[in-house]
Design an enzyme around this catalytic site. Sequence first.
Site, PDB file in Angstrom:
ATOM      1  N   HIS A  24      22.824  70.860 -89.520  1.00 20.41           N
ATOM      2  CA  HIS A  24      22.399  69.466 -89.440  1.00 20.41           C
ATOM      3  C   HIS A  24      23.083  68.863 -88.217  1.00 20.41           C
ATOM      4  CE1 HIS A  24      21.154  65.462 -90.773  1.00 20.41           C
ATOM      5  NE2 HIS A  24      22.296  65.094 -90.229  1.00 20.41           N
ATOM      6  N   CYS A  25      22.281  68.304 -87.304  1.00 16.28           N
ATOM      7  CA  CYS A  25      22.837  67.747 -86.065  1.00 16.28           C
ATOM      8  C   CYS A  25      23.013  66.238 -86.202  1.00 16.28           C
ATOM      9  CB  CYS A  25      21.912  68.085 -84.893  1.00 16.28           C
ATOM     10  SG  CYS A  25      22.495  67.396 -83.341  1.00 16.28           S
ATOM     11  N   LEU A  26      24.268  65.793 -86.032  1.00 11.73           N
ATOM     12  CA  LEU A  26      24.560  64.348 -86.126  1.00 11.73           C
ATOM     13  C   LEU A  26      23.940  63.584 -84.965  1.00 11.73           C
ATOM     14  CD1 LEU A  26      28.324  64.311 -87.087  1.00 11.73           C
ATOM     15  CD2 LEU A  26      26.435  63.570 -88.511  1.00 11.73           C
TER      16      LEU A  26
ATOM     17  N   ASN B  91      18.883  64.875 -87.348  1.00 12.83           N
ATOM     18  CA  ASN B  91      17.846  65.757 -87.883  1.00 12.83           C
ATOM     19  C   ASN B  91      18.439  67.156 -88.055  1.00 12.83           C
ATOM     20  OD1 ASN B  91      15.376  66.566 -88.778  1.00 12.83           O
ATOM     21  ND2 ASN B  91      14.335  66.410 -86.809  1.00 12.83           N
TER      22      ASN B  91
END
Length: 358
Positions: free
Chosen positions: A182-184, A188
Site C-alpha cells: 500500500h503506497c502512502l 492507493n
Amino acid sequence: MEFLQIVIIYVLLFFLSVGLYFYRDSAILRTGIVGKICTIISSAIRIAVPKSLTMVLYNASQYFLYTRNQCMKVLFGVLVLAGNIICIMDMLPLLYKYLPDQNHTLIPIINAFASLYFFHKCCNGDPGEITPLNLEKYQSVYPYDERMYVPNAKCRTCKFVKPARSKHCSICNRCVHRFDHHCLWTNNDVGGLNHGYFVLFLLTMMFKCIWGFYIGIKSLVLYTQYHRLLETQVMTSNGEMKQVTYSIVLQHLFMQFPRLVFIVTSLFFLIILLGIFTIYHVNVVLTNRTTNERYKAAELEPINIDSKRLSSNKSKLQAGMKLNKNIKTVENLYDKGIIGNIYDTFWHRSIVKKIKFR
Ligand SMILES: [Zn+2]
Ligand SMILES: [Zn+2]
C-alpha cells in the site's frame, strides 16, 4: 568552523539518522547501546510531554499512516511544485544567461508530463481489486505454490477464497490481485494492474531528480566560471591576501543562491534514497517476487535454516537431499525469466484480459 566542514557534519548526521531509522528493528540497534539510548529518550519524552499531546500525535500518525487520506498526496504535490518553482526561478535564468543558444526546458517538460501521467495512473487506476464479480478470473491467473499461497485459504474479511499472490489491504479494506504494497504517497495499492505504472513513475521521478541535480550543478559551475571565483583572492583577518578555497566558494554560492544550493543538496540525498527504492522495485519486476512475497519468504526462511542445521548432523548424502529439497521450497514459482517477468508486470492487464475460465 569552515562552511564545508559544517556541510559534511550535516551530511553525516543525515545518513546516521536515516541508517538508525531503517535499521531500528535490527538486533544490534534494539538491544545494544543505541537501543538503550532510544529507550531513555522515549522514557524522557513520556515524562516531559503531556499525555493528551502524545495521544493527539499518536492519533494523527495513525490517521496519516493507516487510513486512506489525501495528505501525503498533497504533500508530494507541494514538494514537487516547490522544486519546480526553484528550478524555474533560480536555475533557468543562469542557464539561459550563460548558455542562451541551448534548449533547457524541452526534456524536463516532457518528463514532467510523463511523470504526472504515471502518478495519476498510480493514484486513480485499479490495482487489481478483487470482487465477487472478477474473483474467478483472478483465481485463474496464477497457480498456488503451496508454500506462500495455499488453495482454499479464505480472506477473513472478504469471505472468499483468496487467489494466489493476492493479499487483503487493511487500509483499503479489499483484496488486491498480485499485491505488492500500500503506497502512502499515491493513497492507493500497488498491485498487478498498476505495478508497471508505479515503476515507470519511479523511473521518471529518478530522471527528474538526476536532471534537476545536473542542471543545478551546471548552473552553479557556469556562474563560478563566468565570475572566475576560483581565481580570486580573499583578505585574511591579519591583512594577508590568500587564494580562495573550495569551502569559501561554496559558502559564497550558498549566500548568493541559498534556495539553489539547498535544492541541489536535497536532490543529492533524494537521488540516493529514491535510487535505492527504484533499484529495489526494478529488482521486484525482474525477479517477479512482490514486496509482500519477500516478507512471506523471509517468514518461511527459518524453517529452511533449521532443516539445514538438522541435515548437517546426518550423512552427507542425506544432507544433500535435504538441501535440494529446501532450495526447491524457496524457489519462486512465478519467475518466468527476465523477459517473461517484464512482460508479466508491464502487460499484466492484457494477460488478465486474455485469461480463459477453467
Ligand atoms: Zn491499500
Ligand atoms: Zn480481503
